[in-house]
Design an enzyme around this catalytic site. Structure first.
Site, PDB file in Angstrom:
ATOM      1  N   GLU A   1      27.187  56.352  30.475  1.00 13.15           N
ATOM      2  CA  GLU A   1      26.771  54.936  30.526  1.00 13.15           C
ATOM      3  C   GLU A   1      25.692  54.766  29.464  1.00 13.15           C
ATOM      4  O   GLU A   1      24.739  55.549  29.423  1.00 13.15           O
ATOM      5  CB  GLU A   1      26.189  54.630  31.911  1.00 13.15           C
ATOM      6  CG  GLU A   1      25.517  53.267  31.988  1.00 13.15           C
ATOM      7  CD  GLU A   1      24.740  53.064  33.300  1.00 13.15           C
ATOM      8  OE1 GLU A   1      24.950  53.830  34.267  1.00 13.15           O
ATOM      9  OE2 GLU A   1      23.910  52.146  33.315  1.00 13.15           O
TER      10      GLU A   1
ATOM     11  N   ARG B   1      22.099  36.620  18.039  1.00 13.00           N
ATOM     12  CA  ARG B   1      20.976  36.115  18.833  1.00 13.00           C
ATOM     13  C   ARG B   1      20.152  37.291  19.355  1.00 13.00           C
ATOM     14  O   ARG B   1      20.637  38.398  19.453  1.00 13.00           O
ATOM     15  CB  ARG B   1      21.482  35.291  20.029  1.00 13.00           C
ATOM     16  CG  ARG B   1      22.057  33.931  19.655  1.00 13.00           C
ATOM     17  CD  ARG B   1      22.484  33.148  20.889  1.00 13.00           C
ATOM     18  NE  ARG B   1      21.396  33.009  21.842  1.00 13.00           N
ATOM     19  CZ  ARG B   1      21.414  33.487  23.102  1.00 13.00           C
ATOM     20  NH1 ARG B   1      22.470  34.134  23.546  1.00 13.00           N
ATOM     21  NH2 ARG B   1      20.401  33.315  23.902  1.00 13.00           N
TER      22      ARG B   1
ATOM     23  N   PRO C   1      30.769  42.364  28.410  1.00 14.16           N
ATOM     24  CA  PRO C   1      30.635  40.955  28.021  1.00 14.16           C
ATOM     25  C   PRO C   1      29.435  40.663  27.129  1.00 14.16           C
ATOM     26  O   PRO C   1      28.365  41.222  27.293  1.00 14.16           O
ATOM     27  CB  PRO C   1      30.482  40.236  29.364  1.00 14.16           C
ATOM     28  CG  PRO C   1      30.029  41.288  30.322  1.00 14.16           C
ATOM     29  CD  PRO C   1      30.668  42.554  29.865  1.00 14.16           C
ATOM     30  N   ASN C   2      29.693  39.768  26.192  1.00 12.71           N
ATOM     31  CA  ASN C   2      28.708  39.219  25.253  1.00 12.71           C
ATOM     32  C   ASN C   2      28.316  40.171  24.129  1.00 12.71           C
ATOM     33  O   ASN C   2      27.605  39.774  23.210  1.00 12.71           O
ATOM     34  CB  ASN C   2      27.432  38.723  25.983  1.00 12.71           C
ATOM     35  CG  ASN C   2      27.734  37.547  26.889  1.00 12.71           C
ATOM     36  OD1 ASN C   2      28.338  36.571  26.443  1.00 12.71           O
ATOM     37  ND2 ASN C   2      27.360  37.640  28.148  1.00 12.71           N
TER      38      ASN C   2
ATOM     39  N   TYR D   1      18.173  43.305  20.793  1.00  8.59           N
ATOM     40  CA  TYR D   1      19.422  44.030  20.562  1.00  8.59           C
ATOM     41  C   TYR D   1      19.649  44.451  19.102  1.00  8.59           C
ATOM     42  O   TYR D   1      20.651  45.088  18.802  1.00  8.59           O
ATOM     43  CB  TYR D   1      20.606  43.173  21.038  1.00  8.59           C
ATOM     44  CG  TYR D   1      20.568  42.886  22.520  1.00  8.59           C
ATOM     45  CD1 TYR D   1      20.633  43.924  23.450  1.00  8.59           C
ATOM     46  CD2 TYR D   1      20.454  41.592  23.006  1.00  8.59           C
ATOM     47  CE1 TYR D   1      20.585  43.675  24.813  1.00  8.59           C
ATOM     48  CE2 TYR D   1      20.414  41.325  24.374  1.00  8.59           C
ATOM     49  CZ  TYR D   1      20.479  42.378  25.269  1.00  8.59           C
ATOM     50  OH  TYR D   1      20.432  42.130  26.615  1.00  8.59           O
TER      51      TYR D   1
ATOM     52  N   ALA E   1      26.329  43.242  31.214  1.00  4.70           N
ATOM     53  CA  ALA E   1      25.850  42.678  32.487  1.00  4.70           C
ATOM     54  C   ALA E   1      26.637  43.204  33.689  1.00  4.70           C
ATOM     55  O   ALA E   1      26.093  43.262  34.806  1.00  4.70           O
ATOM     56  CB  ALA E   1      25.914  41.158  32.435  1.00  4.70           C
TER      57      ALA E   1
ATOM     58  N   ASN F   1      29.310  50.828  27.507  1.00  6.70           N
ATOM     59  CA  ASN F   1      28.224  49.867  27.649  1.00  6.70           C
ATOM     60  C   ASN F   1      28.833  48.694  28.410  1.00  6.70           C
ATOM     61  O   ASN F   1      29.474  47.820  27.819  1.00  6.70           O
ATOM     62  CB  ASN F   1      27.681  49.416  26.291  1.00  6.70           C
ATOM     63  CG  ASN F   1      26.497  48.469  26.466  1.00  6.70           C
ATOM     64  OD1 ASN F   1      26.192  48.033  27.577  1.00  6.70           O
ATOM     65  ND2 ASN F   1      25.841  48.146  25.355  1.00  6.70           N
TER      66      ASN F   1
ATOM     67  N   ARG G   1      12.776  46.186  31.345  1.00  5.73           N
ATOM     68  CA  ARG G   1      13.087  44.755  31.265  1.00  5.73           C
ATOM     69  C   ARG G   1      13.068  44.124  32.672  1.00  5.73           C
ATOM     70  O   ARG G   1      12.412  44.644  33.568  1.00  5.73           O
ATOM     71  CB  ARG G   1      14.442  44.585  30.555  1.00  5.73           C
ATOM     72  CG  ARG G   1      14.430  45.129  29.116  1.00  5.73           C
ATOM     73  CD  ARG G   1      15.737  44.876  28.409  1.00  5.73           C
ATOM     74  NE  ARG G   1      16.000  43.451  28.288  1.00  5.73           N
ATOM     75  CZ  ARG G   1      17.198  42.923  27.993  1.00  5.73           C
ATOM     76  NH1 ARG G   1      18.227  43.731  27.787  1.00  5.73           N
ATOM     77  NH2 ARG G   1      17.356  41.629  27.889  1.00  5.73           N
TER      78      ARG G   1
ATOM     79  N   HIS H   1      23.189  51.969  26.977  1.00  2.00           N
ATOM     80  CA  HIS H   1      22.631  50.633  26.746  1.00  2.00           C
ATOM     81  C   HIS H   1      21.825  50.633  25.462  1.00  2.00           C
ATOM     82  O   HIS H   1      21.117  51.604  25.168  1.00  2.00           O
ATOM     83  CB  HIS H   1      21.733  50.210  27.906  1.00  2.00           C
ATOM     84  CG  HIS H   1      22.461  50.181  29.202  1.00  2.00           C
ATOM     85  ND1 HIS H   1      23.334  49.168  29.520  1.00  2.00           N
ATOM     86  CD2 HIS H   1      22.505  51.064  30.231  1.00  2.00           C
ATOM     87  CE1 HIS H   1      23.867  49.423  30.705  1.00  2.00           C
ATOM     88  NE2 HIS H   1      23.393  50.571  31.153  1.00  2.00           N
TER      89      HIS H   1
HETATM   90  O1  CA2 Z   1      21.046  46.863  26.495  1.00  2.92           O
HETATM   91  C1  CA2 Z   1      22.263  46.812  26.673  1.00  2.92           C
HETATM   92  O2  CA2 Z   1      23.073  47.406  25.967  1.00  2.92           O
HETATM   93  C2  CA2 Z   1      22.815  45.914  27.792  1.00  2.92           C
HETATM   94  O3  CA2 Z   1      23.955  46.570  28.356  1.00  2.92           O
HETATM   95  C3  CA2 Z   1      23.196  44.608  27.136  1.00  2.92           C
HETATM   96  C4  CA2 Z   1      23.638  43.530  28.114  1.00  2.92           C
HETATM   97  C5  CA2 Z   1      22.639  43.391  29.268  1.00  2.92           C
HETATM   98  O4  CA2 Z   1      23.153  42.479  30.242  1.00  2.92           O
HETATM   99  C6  CA2 Z   1      22.335  44.715  29.932  1.00  2.92           C
HETATM  100  O5  CA2 Z   1      21.358  44.506  30.946  1.00  2.92           O
HETATM  101  C7  CA2 Z   1      21.806  45.712  28.923  1.00  2.92           C
HETATM  102  C8  CA2 Z   1      23.760  42.175  27.431  1.00  2.92           C
HETATM  103  C9  CA2 Z   1      24.638  42.151  26.237  1.00  2.92           C
HETATM  104  C10 CA2 Z   1      24.520  40.780  25.651  1.00  2.92           C
HETATM  105  O6  CA2 Z   1      24.408  40.884  24.283  1.00  2.92           O
HETATM  106  C11 CA2 Z   1      23.857  39.851  23.601  1.00  2.92           C
HETATM  107  C12 CA2 Z   1      24.180  39.797  22.271  1.00  2.92           C
HETATM  108  C13 CA2 Z   1      23.645  38.798  21.492  1.00  2.92           C
HETATM  109  C14 CA2 Z   1      22.806  37.871  22.030  1.00  2.92           C
HETATM  110  C15 CA2 Z   1      22.492  37.917  23.373  1.00  2.92           C
HETATM  111  C16 CA2 Z   1      23.041  38.916  24.160  1.00  2.92           C
END
Ligand code: CA2
Length: 144
Positions: free
Chosen positions: A97, A17, A9-10, A22, A76, A73, A106, A99
Site C-alpha cells: 500500500e 491541483r 480515484p482522482n 501531491y 480515498a 495507491n 494529515r 501513498h
Molecule cells: O497521498 C496519497 O497518495 C493519497 O492516497 C492521495 C489521495 C488521498 O485521498 C489519500 O488520503 C492519500 C487523494 C488523491 C487525490 O489526488 C489529487 C490530485 C490532484 C489534486 C487533488 C487531489
C-alpha cells in the site's frame, strides 16, 4: 508481469491541483518513472488507474492471474473500502500500500486505512518516490 501498479480515484488529476501536497508531476510522469525503475531492475510492470471502486476490485482480481505482486495507491478508497480489503486479501503474492503524502500527518480521517491489514507493508510520505520505494521493496521480495 511482475508488479501490477493500481491507482485510485482522482490520481488522474495529479499535477493540476494541490502541488504543495501531491507535487507537480502528473500520473503519466510517475508511470514513466516507474517503468524506467522497473526496467533497471529487470522487472515488468502493469499500470492501471480508475475513479471507480468496482473497477479497482476487478483489477485486483485480474492481477491474481497476471501478476506476481501488487503496488496500490487506493487514494480515498484506502480509508473506506471493505471491497478493496476483500479483493486484496484474495491476492496471495506480496502487496504494498503506498501513498504520495504522509497520511498520518494529515487529517484524522486519513489516519485509518481499511487495507493496511491485508498488505505486506505500507509506504507513505515520499511523494512520487513512494512508487519507486514500493517497486524496490517488491523487487527484493520477488528476488529472495
Ligand atoms: O497521498 C496519497 O497518495 C493519497 O492516497 C492521495 C489521495 C488521498 O485521498 C489519500 O488520503 C492519500 C487523494 C488523491 C487525490 O489526488 C489529487 C490530485 C490532484 C489534486 C487533488 C487531489
Amino acid at each position: 508481469m511482475d508488479i501490477m501498479i493500481i491507482n485510485g480515484p482522482n490520481l488522474n488529476m495529479l499535477g493540476q491541483r494541490q502541488p504543495e501536497i501531491y507535487g507537480h508531476e502528473t500520473l503519466g510522469d510517475i508511470e514513466a518513472k516507474c517503468r524506467a525503475e522497473a526496467e533497471a531492475l529487470g522487472l515488468t510492470i502493469g499500470w492501471f488507474q480508475s475513479n471507480h471502486e468496482g473497477e479497482l476490485v476487478t483489477a485486483i482480481q485480474e492481477a491474481r492471474e497476471t501478476a506476481r505482486a501488487i503496488a496500490i495507491n487506493a487514494a480515498a478508497y484506502t480509508h473506506t473500502s471493505i471491497a478493496l480489503y476483500d479483493a486484496l486479501s484474495m491476492f496471495e503474492g506480496p502487496k504494498v500500500e503506498l501513498h504520495l503524502s504522509h497520511v498520518h500527518a494529515r487529517e484524522s480521517f486519513r489516519h485509518h486505512s481499511m487495507i493496511s491489514g491485508v498488505v505486506t507493508g505500507v509506504i507513505a510520505g515520499f511523494g512520487s518516490s513512494s512508487y519507486k520505494l514500493a517497486i524496490h521493496a517488491l523487487s527484493d521480495i520477488l528476488k529472495s
